[in-house]
Design an enzyme around this catalytic site. Structure first.
Site, PDB file in Angstrom:
ATOM      1  N   ASN A 213      -6.718   3.281   5.693  1.00  0.00           N
ATOM      2  CA  ASN A 213      -5.721   4.215   5.167  1.00  0.00           C
ATOM      3  C   ASN A 213      -6.358   5.080   4.081  1.00  0.00           C
ATOM      4  OD1 ASN A 213      -5.377   2.866   2.495  1.00  0.00           O
ATOM      5  ND2 ASN A 213      -4.798   1.177   3.840  1.00  0.00           N
TER       6      ASN A 213
ATOM      7  N   PHE B 111       2.901  -3.026  -5.839  1.00  0.00           N
ATOM      8  CA  PHE B 111       3.183  -1.596  -5.703  1.00  0.00           C
ATOM      9  C   PHE B 111       3.824  -1.412  -4.329  1.00  0.00           C
ATOM     10  CE2 PHE B 111       1.340   1.477  -8.767  1.00  0.00           C
ATOM     11  CZ  PHE B 111       0.942   0.567  -9.729  1.00  0.00           C
TER      12      PHE B 111
ATOM     13  N   LYS C 292     -19.833  -1.992  20.901  1.00  0.00           N
ATOM     14  CA  LYS C 292     -19.014  -0.785  20.785  1.00  0.00           C
ATOM     15  C   LYS C 292     -18.122  -0.620  22.024  1.00  0.00           C
ATOM     16  CE  LYS C 292     -19.495   4.180  20.441  1.00  0.00           C
ATOM     17  NZ  LYS C 292     -20.400   5.310  20.639  1.00  0.00           N
TER      18      LYS C 292
HETATM   19  O1  PMT Z   1      -5.609   4.225  -4.294  1.00  0.00           O
HETATM   20  P1  PMT Z   1      -4.914   5.545  -4.575  1.00  0.00           P
HETATM   21  O2  PMT Z   1      -5.471   6.674  -3.763  1.00  0.00           O
HETATM   22  O3  PMT Z   1      -4.874   5.849  -6.046  1.00  0.00           O
HETATM   23  O4  PMT Z   1      -3.391   5.397  -4.090  1.00  0.00           O
HETATM   24  C1  PMT Z   1      -2.530   4.565  -4.776  1.00  0.00           C
HETATM   25  C2  PMT Z   1      -1.572   3.806  -3.819  1.00  0.00           C
HETATM   26  C3  PMT Z   1      -0.682   4.801  -3.100  1.00  0.00           C
HETATM   27  C4  PMT Z   1      -2.379   3.014  -2.783  1.00  0.00           C
HETATM   28  C5  PMT Z   1      -0.749   2.825  -4.722  1.00  0.00           C
HETATM   29  O5  PMT Z   1      -0.027   3.565  -5.669  1.00  0.00           O
HETATM   30  C6  PMT Z   1       0.217   1.990  -3.885  1.00  0.00           C
HETATM   31  O6  PMT Z   1       1.322   2.387  -3.565  1.00  0.00           O
HETATM   32  N1  PMT Z   1      -0.231   0.766  -3.482  1.00  0.00           N
HETATM   33  C7  PMT Z   1       0.494  -0.129  -2.572  1.00  0.00           C
HETATM   34  C8  PMT Z   1       0.199   0.275  -1.158  1.00  0.00           C
HETATM   35  C9  PMT Z   1       0.879  -0.628  -0.130  1.00  0.00           C
HETATM   36  O7  PMT Z   1       0.224  -1.276   0.606  1.00  0.00           O
HETATM   37  O8  PMT Z   1       2.174  -0.665  -0.236  1.00  0.00           O
HETATM   38  P2  PMT Z   1       3.110  -1.634   0.693  1.00  0.00           P
HETATM   39  O9  PMT Z   1       4.470  -1.170   0.390  1.00  0.00           O
HETATM   40  O10 PMT Z   1       2.639  -1.639   2.091  1.00  0.00           O
HETATM   41  O11 PMT Z   1       2.863  -3.070   0.111  1.00  0.00           O
HETATM   42  C10 PMT Z   1       3.620  -3.604  -0.977  1.00  0.00           C
HETATM   43  C11 PMT Z   1       2.762  -4.531  -1.788  1.00  0.00           C
HETATM   44  O12 PMT Z   1       2.308  -5.628  -0.992  1.00  0.00           O
HETATM   45  C12 PMT Z   1       1.520  -3.921  -2.390  1.00  0.00           C
HETATM   46  O13 PMT Z   1       1.371  -4.453  -3.692  1.00  0.00           O
HETATM   47  C13 PMT Z   1       0.407  -4.391  -1.486  1.00  0.00           C
HETATM   48  O14 PMT Z   1      -0.835  -4.512  -2.194  1.00  0.00           O
HETATM   49  C14 PMT Z   1       0.916  -5.738  -1.051  1.00  0.00           C
HETATM   50  N2  PMT Z   1       0.458  -6.160   0.268  1.00  0.00           N
HETATM   51  C15 PMT Z   1       0.772  -5.460   1.392  1.00  0.00           C
HETATM   52  C16 PMT Z   1       0.386  -5.929   2.624  1.00  0.00           C
HETATM   53  C17 PMT Z   1      -0.361  -7.114   2.706  1.00  0.00           C
HETATM   54  N3  PMT Z   1      -0.766  -7.591   3.879  1.00  0.00           N
HETATM   55  N4  PMT Z   1      -0.667  -7.790   1.593  1.00  0.00           N
HETATM   56  C18 PMT Z   1      -0.260  -7.342   0.380  1.00  0.00           C
HETATM   57  O15 PMT Z   1      -0.555  -7.960  -0.650  1.00  0.00           O
END
Ligand code: PMT
Length: 419
Positions: A210, A338, A295
């Protein structure tokens, strides 16, 4: 608000060739809004001129304990009291020795003896002089006296030798100065932060990933370091230098990120326990069912290729699920996630916080201008288990991170004072 605006900084310079680097520090501090008063020793003025120091700082230099500029002879007291921070760069072996023994026979040593607030020292000398037991004794004494040190770094010296003794680079020195002035609300705490994207490999040449640049996580790591925390930064592939002082754990896939994060979170015996997790990483929710060793070839007979994906573990949900263990070992921890949303951010974010079970969730709408992936700014709504809902305006990621660390610090204080 610019951090340096209105700050009074005294920069003492010893007589060493590294004084040329201090000129850059003075220039950058002034540019950032600080008032910088250079206090060179007579030896320092053999390496850089008073005129250069004056031109760069925009302030008259102070070099004389009995200056006609200060007819009452109290310059050393005034400077020592008025400064938010006194930096000594370069700090020569002689200057360190004089500081350690409390000498006060020139303006710089006298003001250092009269100083009650923070002092940051950047040693610079030949490696043999740095390693000499006398210098090391003086350094130990000064550390005990509460003097902060930055460097020296290792590398090639002006005299041709190699080793430890190079003065810290201007950027490092500025960061150390900033940390010296930041309240230590996370002193003694250990924080694990995840940042950047993950990569889920399909074959040796392709992966699913991503747009995360790591900037948000880096800003959080820096804010935590400035607040005095030990920071373990578990990060996917990004093009950013590791923040000074952070312990970096580079990973590729979501599963590797989980392993590295759990390693820190569950800290092996003998290591400090983790007090908080702040998960900013954009973790891939799915990975290819199989990672092929060769591949994937284009098969002309088929117009499409279907990928089988399997769900990745959810690191945030797993850490939050350790709540039982947290209370069992009597050590409560703060867990922050986040949420990257596109539309209906608050409603979705609230449901996500409950689903994942974290204490705080910073929701950002990554489709809004200036927000989310790759930007230097972000607009976050912080929600919490305690029912809080704070919508922060669009801010530089550095400021978003500072506010978040403040919130984490407040929460920790409450947890640790609530029976
Ligand atoms: O890195 P930048 O370019 O500065 O961008 C910042 C950002 C947009 C990446 C950041 O601000 C942000 O939003 N991070 C969370 C991205 C995300 O994966 O969001 P989510 O809504 O899918 O996940 C929610 C939370 O679960 C996040 O804390 C994520 O780290 C966590 N997660 C998600 C999936 C997973 N399998 N394991 C996790 O721990």
């Amino acid at each position: 608000m610019n951090f340096w605006h209105g700050k009074q900084i005294v920069i003492g310079l010893g007589g060493g060739i590294a004084a040329y680097k201090t000129l850059e520090v003075i220039r950058r501090l002034r540019e950032a809004g600080a008032t910088v008063t250079p206090v060179p020793t007579q030896a320092a003025l053999r390496f850089v001129t008073g005129l250069t120091l004056q031109a760069l700082s925009g302030e008259p230099i102070r070099e004389d304990l009995f200056s006609p500029l200060a007819p009452d002879g109290m310059d050393h007291i005034r400077l020592a009291q008025a400064a938010d921070l006194v930096i000594v760069a370069p700090a020569t072996a002689d200057l360190l020795a004089r500081m350690a023994t409390g000498q006060a026979d020139d303006l710089l040593s006298a003001l250092l003896l009269a100083r009650r607030g923070p002092v940051l020292v950047a040693p610079a000398m030949n490696p043999a002089m740095w390693e000499h037991p006398a210098t090391q004794r003086n350094v130990a004494t000064l550390r005990q006296d509460g003097i902060g040190f930055v460097g020296p770094e290792s590398g090639a010296m002006a005299c041709g030798d190699q080793g430890s003794g190079r003065m810290a680079e201007p950027a490092t020195l500025l960061e150390a100065a900033r940390r010296a002035l930041t309240p230590k609300i996370l002193a003694g705490r250990r924080v694990v932060i995840t940042a950047g994207p993950t990569r889920e490999e399909l074959d040796p040449v392709r992966f699913l990933s991503n747009h995360s640049s790591g900037k948000m996580g880096w800003a959080v790591a820096l804010a935590a370091l400035r607040a005095g925390a030990r920071v373990d930064l578990v990060h996917g592939p990004v093009a950013l230098p590791v923040p000074w002082g952070a312990v970096a754990h580079a990973v590729g896939s979501a599963c590797e990120m989980l392993d590295a994060t759990l390693d820190v979170w569950l800290s092996a015996p003998g290591n400090p326990r983790c007090d908080a997790a702040i998960l900013t990483a954009a973790v891939a929710d799915y990975r290819p069912e199989k990672r092929l060793n060769d591949k994937i070839k284009k098969e002309h007979a088929f117009s499409e290729l279907r990928l089988e994906l399997t769900q990745n573990p959810d690191i945030l949900a797993m850490l939050s699920a350790w709540t039982g263990m947290r209370s069992r070992d009597g050590h409560q921890r703060v867990i922050v996630g986040f949420a990257a949303e596109t539309g209906n951010a608050l409603t979705r974010g609230k449901a996500k916080r409950i689903r994942k079970g974290c204490d705080l969730l910073a929701i950002n709408d990554v489709s809004a201008p200036g927000c989310g992936f790759g930007t230097d700014t972000n607009a976050v709504t912080l929600i919490g288990r305690d029912g809080r809902e704070e919508a922060w305006p669009l801010l530089p990621k550095e400021q978003v991170a500072e506010k978040l660390i403040q919130a984490v610090g407040d929460l920790m204080r409450n947890i640790h004072t609530t029976p």
